[in-house]
Design a protein around this motif. Structure first.
Motif, PDB file in Angstrom:
ATOM      1  N   VAL A 386       0.840  -1.266   0.016  1.00 51.67           N
ATOM      2  CA  VAL A 386       0.066  -0.020   0.344  1.00 51.67           C
ATOM      3  C   VAL A 386       0.739   1.606   0.139  1.00 51.67           C
ATOM      4  O   VAL A 386       1.241   1.243   1.095  1.00 51.67           O
ATOM      5  N   MET A 387       0.966   2.236  -1.069  1.00 53.82           N
ATOM      6  CA  MET A 387       1.204   3.036  -0.903  1.00 53.82           C
ATOM      7  C   MET A 387       1.010   4.703   0.029  1.00 53.82           C
ATOM      8  O   MET A 387      -0.741   5.311  -0.486  1.00 53.82           O
ATOM      9  N   ASP A 388       1.359   5.138   0.734  1.00 49.13           N
ATOM     10  CA  ASP A 388       1.127   5.685   2.012  1.00 49.13           C
ATOM     11  C   ASP A 388       2.512   6.430   2.482  1.00 49.13           C
ATOM     12  O   ASP A 388       3.301   6.457   1.827  1.00 49.13           O
ATOM     13  N   PRO A 389       2.015   7.890   2.906  1.00 48.65           N
ATOM     14  CA  PRO A 389       3.178   8.752   3.668  1.00 48.65           C
ATOM     15  C   PRO A 389       4.488   8.048   4.367  1.00 48.65           C
ATOM     16  O   PRO A 389       5.635   8.254   3.752  1.00 48.65           O
ATOM     17  N   LYS A 390       3.625   7.807   5.341  1.00 47.10           N
ATOM     18  CA  LYS A 390       5.209   7.248   6.324  1.00 47.10           C
ATOM     19  C   LYS A 390       4.916   5.934   7.094  1.00 47.10           C
ATOM     20  O   LYS A 390       4.524   6.036   7.906  1.00 47.10           O
ATOM     21  N   GLY A 391       3.849   4.886   6.225  1.00 45.85           N
ATOM     22  CA  GLY A 391       3.914   4.175   7.231  1.00 45.85           C
ATOM     23  C   GLY A 391       1.714   3.833   7.882  1.00 45.85           C
ATOM     24  O   GLY A 391       1.591   2.739   8.380  1.00 45.85           O
ATOM     25  N   ALA A 418      15.084  11.267  -5.238  1.00 46.50           N
ATOM     26  CA  ALA A 418      13.797  10.817  -6.451  1.00 46.50           C
ATOM     27  C   ALA A 418      12.820  10.566  -6.303  1.00 46.50           C
ATOM     28  O   ALA A 418      12.363   9.889  -5.659  1.00 46.50           O
ATOM     29  N   ASP A 419      12.146  11.135  -7.210  1.00 44.36           N
ATOM     30  CA  ASP A 419      10.700  10.564  -6.938  1.00 44.36           C
ATOM     31  C   ASP A 419      10.601   8.813  -8.220  1.00 44.36           C
ATOM     32  O   ASP A 419      10.223   9.727  -9.352  1.00 44.36           O
ATOM     33  N   THR A 420      10.459   8.482  -7.408  1.00 45.00           N
ATOM     34  CA  THR A 420      10.620   6.968  -7.690  1.00 45.00           C
ATOM     35  C   THR A 420       9.196   6.227  -7.692  1.00 45.00           C
ATOM     36  O   THR A 420       9.154   4.847  -7.885  1.00 45.00           O
ATOM     37  N   ILE A 421       8.182   6.876  -6.474  1.00 42.24           N
ATOM     38  CA  ILE A 421       7.072   6.635  -6.260  1.00 42.24           C
ATOM     39  C   ILE A 421       6.283   5.146  -7.199  1.00 42.24           C
ATOM     40  O   ILE A 421       6.085   5.089  -7.200  1.00 42.24           O
ATOM     41  N   ALA A 422       5.992   6.597  -8.349  1.00 45.79           N
ATOM     42  CA  ALA A 422       5.024   5.866  -9.288  1.00 45.79           C
ATOM     43  C   ALA A 422       5.196   4.466 -10.423  1.00 45.79           C
ATOM     44  O   ALA A 422       4.939   3.653 -10.085  1.00 45.79           O
ATOM     45  N   GLU A 423       7.321   3.980 -10.210  1.00 53.39           N
ATOM     46  CA  GLU A 423       7.836   3.439 -10.932  1.00 53.39           C
ATOM     47  C   GLU A 423       7.537   2.189  -9.614  1.00 53.39           C
ATOM     48  O   GLU A 423       7.277   0.921  -9.993  1.00 53.39           O
ATOM     49  N   ARG A 437       0.672  14.151   0.890  1.00 53.54           N
ATOM     50  CA  ARG A 437       1.928  13.982   0.525  1.00 53.54           C
ATOM     51  C   ARG A 437       2.475  13.496  -0.380  1.00 53.54           C
ATOM     52  O   ARG A 437       3.783  12.914  -0.746  1.00 53.54           O
ATOM     53  N   LEU A 438       2.060  13.355  -1.403  1.00 54.05           N
ATOM     54  CA  LEU A 438       2.572  13.289  -2.616  1.00 54.05           C
ATOM     55  C   LEU A 438       3.563  14.169  -2.921  1.00 54.05           C
ATOM     56  O   LEU A 438       2.359  14.946  -3.394  1.00 54.05           O
ATOM     57  N   PRO A 439       4.261  14.001  -4.057  1.00 56.31           N
ATOM     58  CA  PRO A 439       5.070  14.917  -5.146  1.00 56.31           C
ATOM     59  C   PRO A 439       4.522  15.094  -6.033  1.00 56.31           C
ATOM     60  O   PRO A 439       3.813  14.029  -7.206  1.00 56.31           O
ATOM     61  N   ALA A 441       4.199  14.792  -9.685  1.00 53.79           N
ATOM     62  CA  ALA A 441       4.395  14.490 -11.018  1.00 53.79           C
ATOM     63  C   ALA A 441       3.690  12.372  -9.809  1.00 53.79           C
ATOM     64  O   ALA A 441       2.830  11.833 -11.037  1.00 53.79           O
ATOM     65  N   SER A 442       3.842  11.965  -8.677  1.00 54.69           N
ATOM     66  CA  SER A 442       3.374  10.871  -8.322  1.00 54.69           C
ATOM     67  C   SER A 442       1.705  11.584  -7.584  1.00 54.69           C
ATOM     68  O   SER A 442       0.843   9.810  -8.526  1.00 54.69           O
ATOM     69  N   ASP A 443       1.460  12.384  -7.673  1.00 59.08           N
ATOM     70  CA  ASP A 443      -0.547  12.767  -7.176  1.00 59.08           C
ATOM     71  C   ASP A 443      -0.390  12.534  -8.861  1.00 59.08           C
ATOM     72  O   ASP A 443      -1.713  12.018  -8.753  1.00 59.08           O
ATOM     73  N   GLU A 444      -0.379  13.090  -9.841  1.00 58.41           N
ATOM     74  CA  GLU A 444      -0.948  13.136 -11.400  1.00 58.41           C
ATOM     75  C   GLU A 444      -0.978  11.392 -11.506  1.00 58.41           C
ATOM     76  O   GLU A 444      -2.112  11.371 -12.211  1.00 58.41           O
ATOM     77  N   PHE A 445       0.347  10.799 -11.270  1.00 62.65           N
ATOM     78  CA  PHE A 445      -0.369   9.175 -12.046  1.00 62.65           C
ATOM     79  C   PHE A 445      -1.386   8.839 -11.031  1.00 62.65           C
ATOM     80  O   PHE A 445      -1.986   7.553 -11.379  1.00 62.65           O
ATOM     81  N   VAL A 446      -1.207   8.491  -9.605  1.00 65.55           N
ATOM     82  CA  VAL A 446      -3.088   8.341  -9.029  1.00 65.55           C
ATOM     83  C   VAL A 446      -3.841   9.057  -9.497  1.00 65.55           C
ATOM     84  O   VAL A 446      -4.802   7.787  -9.767  1.00 65.55           O
ATOM     85  N   GLN A 447      -4.250  10.168 -10.312  1.00 68.08           N
ATOM     86  CA  GLN A 447      -5.530  10.533 -10.285  1.00 68.08           C
ATOM     87  C   GLN A 447      -5.683   9.576 -11.660  1.00 68.08           C
ATOM     88  O   GLN A 447      -7.020   9.984 -12.095  1.00 68.08           O
ATOM     89  N   ARG A 448      -4.513   9.273 -12.585  1.00 66.97           N
ATOM     90  CA  ARG A 448      -4.796   8.344 -13.975  1.00 66.97           C
ATOM     91  C   ARG A 448      -5.237   7.567 -13.444  1.00 66.97           C
ATOM     92  O   ARG A 448      -5.982   6.850 -14.438  1.00 66.97           O
ATOM     93  N   ASN A 449      -4.780   6.380 -12.931  1.00 66.04           N
ATOM     94  CA  ASN A 449      -4.699   5.666 -12.926  1.00 66.04           C
ATOM     95  C   ASN A 449      -5.410   5.269 -11.271  1.00 66.04           C
ATOM     96  O   ASN A 449      -5.676   3.287 -10.951  1.00 66.04           O
ATOM     97  N   TYR A 450      -6.430   6.070 -10.506  1.00 74.14           N
ATOM     98  CA  TYR A 450      -6.316   4.939  -9.527  1.00 74.14           C
ATOM     99  C   TYR A 450      -7.538   5.553  -9.359  1.00 74.14           C
ATOM    100  O   TYR A 450      -8.832   7.224  -9.460  1.00 74.14           O
TER     101      TYR A 450
END
Length: 556
Positions: A386-391, A418-423, A437-439, A441-450
C-alpha cells in the motif's frame, strides 16, 4: 529547602489524585491530536513482527530500541483498525516513569508536598499532557532522560548511580539521536555550575564520571554489534545519520543564531552569578536543571531546523519543577503551607480547563484514522503493498522505501531525492494508495490510474486501482499502468465486454499498456480492481442510467 511546617498528606489523597490522573489519561486516549509520526513508528514496529530488517527493509531514522520494544505490544494487538489506541495505551508507562522521575527529583531538592504538586502540575501542562500521550519515540526518549537525571540530581554521588544514569541515557540515545544534544547541553550546564562553586567544594569523582560513560556506551554498543552481525551497519548509518543531516535549513539562521548566543550568554551569566553568590556546600542542582533545560529550549527555538511539539518534552518537567521551587520560596508563600496548596490546586485547575478547551476528551481524534485503516485492511491482504506517506497503513509493506515526512518533502521539492514512487507502485503492483503528501508527478499518476474509494470522512484519501471511462462510445481504449485483475462496472452491476478482441467476459487479468474495450453500452463505466468490487466497493460518483438507457439495455 526549608519551609514552614507542612501538614502531612493523608493516606488517601495522593493515591486518589494519581487514580484521577490515570482515569483522565484513559479518557483522552482517542482525544490526543493525531500525528503522522504515530503511524510511522507503528509501521516500523510492525516490521519487527514480520522479521523484516530495520533500516534495510523498513525505513527508519530513529534508534531501534523504541520500535523493537513496542513490536512486542503490536504483536499482542494484531492487525486491527484500532491498533493505534492500544499503542497509545502503552505510552502511559513512559508517562508514569517521567512523572516518577520528576517527583523523585522534587523530593530530594524540596519537600514531599512540593514534589507531589510539581509532579501534578507537570502532568497537566497541556503540551506535555497531549504530546506524551501520542505513540511516538519522543515519549520514551523523554522518560529515559528524566529517569537518568533523577538518578543523580540531589543524590549522594555514588559510582553505581552514575552508571545507571549513563545506562538510561544510553538507552535514550538508542531511541533518539537528539539525546546527544541533551547530553552536550547538560555537560555544559554542569561545567558552568561547577566552575562557579567556591574553591574546595566537593566535585564529582573521576570514578563516577567514568562509570557514567561506561553505562552510556553499553546499550548503543550492543545495538551496533547486533547491526554489524546482521550486516546492516551501512543502512543504519544512513537512516540514523546520513538522512538526518541536512535537508532542512533554518530561515534567517544567522540572526536567530545571534539571538540564541545572546540569550544563552545572559542565562549562563545569571546562573554563574547566582551559584557564586549563594555558595552552597552541595552542587546547585536547581540551577543546573534550569540552565540545561533553558539552553535546550533556546536551541530548539533558534537553532533547530524544524521545530515540533515533541522536541520540548524533556525540557518542560525540569523547568516546571525549578519554577515551582522558586515560587514556593516567595515570602507570602514560604510561611504558609495552606497558600502553597491552594496555589498548586489553582494552577492544576487552570491547566485542566486549558486541556478541555484545547482537546476535549469527548472528541474522537482517531476516528478518521480508524476508518481509513479499516478500509486498508478490508480491501488488501497481508503482504500486499500500500502506498502511503509514512507507513499509515501500518500492517502493509510500502512500494517506496523512504517515508514522505518534512525533510523528505523538502528534498523532493529541491530535487535532492528521486521521485520513484510511480515506478515502485507499478513494480510492486500496488492497488491501494493513501493519497496525501505525494509529490506532483506521483500525485498526477495516482489521479490517472486510481479511483477514490469514497468521499466519506476517513476514506476520501483512500484510492484504488481503476479508471473512469466517460460516456459516448461503446468501444473505448485505456492506457493501463498497473497490471492486475479488473472488472468493468456501470456503478451497480458488472458489464460484460470484449477486451483486445477476445471473447466477451466479466473479468480480466490485464497487463500494462493500451487496451481496447468493446462494451455493450455507451454509458459511463469504471474499469476497477476486481478485489475491491468483490469486497463490496461500488463507485458513488457514476451517474445512474436514465430510463431510456436502462430500457435500451433491457432490450439487448
Amino acid at each position: 529547602m526549608s519551609f514552614a511546617k507542612e501538614k502531612t498528606f493523608t493516606v488517601r489523597w495522593p493515591w486518589l489524585a494519581l487514580a484521577l490522573l490515570a482515569v483522565l489519561r484513559l479518557a483522552w486516549l482517542n482525544a490526543y491530536p493525531l500525528n503522522s509520526d504515530e503511524a510511522q513508528h507503528a509501521h516500523v514496529a510492525w516490521g519487527w513482527t514480520q522479521g523484516l530488517r530495520l533500516y534495510r527493509d523498513v525505513f527508519d531514522n530513529h534508534g531501534p530500541l523504541f520500535s523493537g520494544l513496542h513490536s512486542l505490544v503490536l504483536n499482542l494487538i494484531g492487525e486491527r483498525a484500532d491498533a493505534l489506541t492500544w499503542l497509545r495505551l502503552s505510552m502511559q508507562a513512559w508517562f508514569a516513569l517521567a512523572l516518577f522521575a520528576v517527583w523523585r527529583m522534587g523530593r530530594r531538592l524540596y519537600t514531599p508536598n512540593l514534589a507531589f504538586y510539581a509532579m501534578l502540575i507537570v502532568a497537566f501542562v497541556p503540551r506535555f499532557f497531549l504530546v506524551s500521550g501520542q505513540f511516538r519515540t519522543d515519549d520514551m526518549w523523554m522518560a529515559l532522560w528524566l529517569a537518568a537525571l533523577a538518578m543523580v540530581v540531589g543524590a549522594p554521588p555514588r559510582a553505581w548511580r552514575w552508571f545507571v544514569a549513563g545506562l538510561l541515557t544510553g538507552a535514550a540515545l538508542s531511541v533518539s539521536q537528539k539525546t546527544m544534544v541533551l547530553l552536550g547541553v547538560a555537560a555544559f550546564a554542569g561545567l558552568v555550575v561547577s566552575l562557579a562553586r567556591p574553591p574546595g567544594k566537593r566535585a564529582p569523582r573521576a570514578r563516577s564520571i567514568l562509570c557514567g560513560i561506561a553505562g552510556l556506551l553499553l546499550v548503543p554498543a550492543l545495538f551496533a554489534l547486533w547491526l554489524a552481525w546482521r550486516g546492516d551497519l551501512g543502512p543504519a548509518w544512513y537512516g540514523l545519520v546520513g538522512y538526518n543531516v541536512g535537508g532542512a535549513r533554518k530561515a534567517y539562521a544567522l540572526p536567530k543564531l545571534a539571538v540564541f548566543l545572546l540569550l544563552s550568554g545572559v542565562c549562563v551569566r545569571l546562573a554563574y552569578g547566582h551559584v557564586r553568590r549563594v555558595a552552597r556546600e552541595v552542587f546547585d542542582w536547581p540551577v543546573f536543571l534550569a540552565l540545561q533545560a533553558g539552553l535546550f529550549l533556546f536551541l530548539v527555538w533558534f537553532v533547530w531546523p524544524l521545530i515540533t511539539a515533541q522536541d520540548f518534552l524533556p525540557a518542560i518537567p525540569p523547568l516546571v519543577l525549578v519554577l515551582a521551587g522558586a515560587i514556593a520560596r516567595l515570602p507570602w508563600l514560604r510561611e504558609s503551607a495552606m497558600r502553597r496548596r491552594a496555589l498548586g490546586k489553582a494552577v492544576i485547575g487552570l491547566e485542566l480547563a486549558a486541556l478541555l478547551l484545547t482537546a476535549p476528551p469527548w472528541l474522537d481524534r482517531l476516528a478518521p484514522q480508524r476508518t481509513e485503516l479499516a478500509a486498508v485492511l478490508h480491501y488488501t491482504d497481508p503482504g500486499e503493498t500500500v502506498m502511503d506517506p509514512k507507513g499509515d497503513a501500518i500492517f502493509r509493506p510500502r512500494p517506496y522505501f523512504p517515508v514522505i515526512e518534512s525533510m523528505a518533502m523538502i528534498r523532493l521539492r529541491r530535487g535532492h531525492m528521486a521521485d520513484t514512487i510511480a515506478e515502485g507502485m507499478q513494480r510492486e503492483r500496488t492497488m491501494l494508495v493513501l493519497r496525501r503528501r505525494l509529490p506532483p508527478a506521483s500525485d498526477e499518476f495516482v489521479q490517472r490510474n486510481y479511483l477514490p474509494v469514497s468521499d466519506q470522512p476517513g476514506q476520501a484519501e483512500v484510492w484504488m486501482a481503476g479508471q473512469y471511462l466517460p460516456p459516448g462510445q461503446r468501444t473505448r481504449s485505456v492506457d493501463l499502468a498497473l497490471a492486475g485483475e479488473y472488472v468493468l462496472s456501470d456503478g451497480r452491476n458488472l458489464v460484460p465486454a470484449s477486451i483486445d478482441g477476445a471473447a466477451s467476459d466479466r473479468q480480466w487479468t490485464l497487463g500494462v499498456g493500451r487496451h481496447s474495450i468493446d462494451a455493450a453500452t455507451d454509458r459511463a463505466l469504471v474499469l476497477v480492481w476486481r478485489r475491491a468490487w468483490e469486497r463490496g466497493w461500488r463507485p458513488a460518483a457514476l451517474p445512474p442510467p436514465t430510463e431510456e438507457e436502462a430500457g435500451a439495455d433491457a432490450c439487448q
